[in-house]
Write an enzyme that holds these catalytic residues in place. Structure first.
Site, PDB file in Angstrom:
ATOM      1  N   GLY A 120       0.828  -1.200   0.000  1.00  0.00           N
ATOM      2  CA  GLY A 120       0.000   0.000   0.000  1.00  0.00           C
ATOM      3  C   GLY A 120       0.860   1.246   0.000  1.00  0.00           C
ATOM      4  O   GLY A 120       2.083   1.189  -0.152  1.00  0.00           O
ATOM      5  N   GLU A 127       9.763  -2.308   4.070  1.00  0.00           N
ATOM      6  CA  GLU A 127       8.956  -2.219   2.853  1.00  0.00           C
ATOM      7  C   GLU A 127       9.829  -1.873   1.652  1.00  0.00           C
ATOM      8  O   GLU A 127       9.682  -2.450   0.573  1.00  0.00           O
ATOM      9  CB  GLU A 127       7.856  -1.179   3.032  1.00  0.00           C
ATOM     10  CG  GLU A 127       6.755  -1.600   3.980  1.00  0.00           C
ATOM     11  CD  GLU A 127       5.787  -0.479   4.299  1.00  0.00           C
ATOM     12  OE1 GLU A 127       4.690  -0.782   4.790  1.00  0.00           O
ATOM     13  OE2 GLU A 127       6.128   0.697   4.073  1.00  0.00           O
ATOM     14  N   LYS A 159      -5.891   8.166  -1.464  1.00  0.00           N
ATOM     15  CA  LYS A 159      -4.423   8.215  -1.512  1.00  0.00           C
ATOM     16  C   LYS A 159      -3.889   8.745  -2.842  1.00  0.00           C
ATOM     17  O   LYS A 159      -2.680   8.876  -3.013  1.00  0.00           O
ATOM     18  CB  LYS A 159      -3.859   6.808  -1.279  1.00  0.00           C
ATOM     19  CG  LYS A 159      -4.418   6.094  -0.053  1.00  0.00           C
ATOM     20  CD  LYS A 159      -4.124   6.840   1.218  1.00  0.00           C
ATOM     21  CE  LYS A 159      -4.743   6.147   2.429  1.00  0.00           C
ATOM     22  NZ  LYS A 159      -4.193   4.811   2.693  1.00  0.00           N
TER      23      LYS A 159
END
Length: 282
Positions: free
Chosen positions: A132, A153, A171
């Site tokens: 994400g 990540e 987003k």
């Protein structure tokens, strides 16, 4: 639920005097806002965002995951849906999939869904990583690290042949900072958080805050036992240059700026569709 269905549902829940719908002319800003509404209305908005996350995550997993692959599993609320869909496909299609997590949360999700867990020691090269983002701009530059997992990540994403992002419509931004107002996360060695903060302000201005725990006395501590700084910048920058410069400051472990890494982003929209954006060709 598409937009018309959602609108009809909201009208059924509210008296006529409490419902007003506003939208701006811009296509990107055409988001329904309900004013003076009951708590049921906010529940509808939350459900819409969750459905958007689900659609984006399912589409990305269906498009990018194949049999006999090693998959990097990101962190955050949208990834919950991606792991759920991945587990569905493994059961239904008898896929042989190995999963490498980016965080403790991702590791737990993999185990809870009965998927095969591995790590970068055993699988240093990944076929695809799905994660994400807190914000995605028009060039697929990302801000990540709202959950504090930015370093792992970025490591996992860098080991993947293909890195794709899943998110909901909230987003999606034209420029970094348009939607995400909490600043760029920066992971630092604990003893360096004060000098690093001062140096960032000297170089780029803005405001730097040490992220504090909500239900904990003291700072947030990452999975790597480090601290998180949140840099609230005042203007647009060349983010590739900023990323490189901040990473060269002694004590900085990693930044939450992901520049030139994602090749495709999937955005779940308010009306149940999924918009796809590819990285620009350089």
């Amino acid at each position: 639920m598409n937009f018309r269905g959602w609108l009809a549902f909201v009208k059924q829940q509210l008296p006529p005097s409490s419902f007003r719908l506003w939208s701006c002319a811009s296509r990107r800003c055409r988001q329904p806002l309900v004013l003076a509404a009951s708590p049921k209305t906010s529940t509808c908005a939350v459900n819409m965002a969750e459905e958007a996350k689900k659609q984006a995550a399912y589409t990305a997993v269906d498009n990018h995951v194949q049999n006999n692959q090693v998959v990097g599993v990101g962190s955050g609320s949208t990834i919950v849906y991606a792991v759920h869909r991945l587990a569905e496909r493994v059961r239904q299609e008898k896929l042989n999939i190995v999963c490498v997590p980016t965080s403790f949360q991702a590791r737990q999700l993999i185990l809870q869904h009965g998927l095969m867990l591995s790590d970068l020691d055993r699988h240093p090269e990944l076929d695809v990583a799905i994660d994400g983002a807190d914000e995605v701009d028009a060039d697929l530059t990302l801000i990540k690290g709202g959950g504090g997992c930015l370093t792992q990540e970025k490591i996992v994403a860098s080991c993947a042949r293909h890195f794709v992002v899943v998110a909901d419509f909230r987003k999606d931004s034209k420029a970094i900072g348009q939607q995400w107002k909490k600043g760029v996360p920066i992971e630092v060695v604990p003893m360096a958080h004060v000098p690093v903060s001062r140096r960032i302000i000297q170089l780029f201005g803005g405001e730097v805050n040490l992220r504090m725990g909500v239900n904990k006395a003291g700072p947030v501590v990452t999975d790597n036992s480090n601290f998180i700084l949140d840099w609230k910048f005042e203007r647009a920058h060349c983010w590739a240059d900023v990323n490189k410069t901040i990473k060269m400051i002694p004590g900085v472990v990693e930044t939450g700026l992901f520049v030139g890494m994602a090749e495709r982003a999937y955005f779940g929209t308010e009306d149940g569709r999924v918009q796809v954006r590819d990285a620009p060709v350089i």
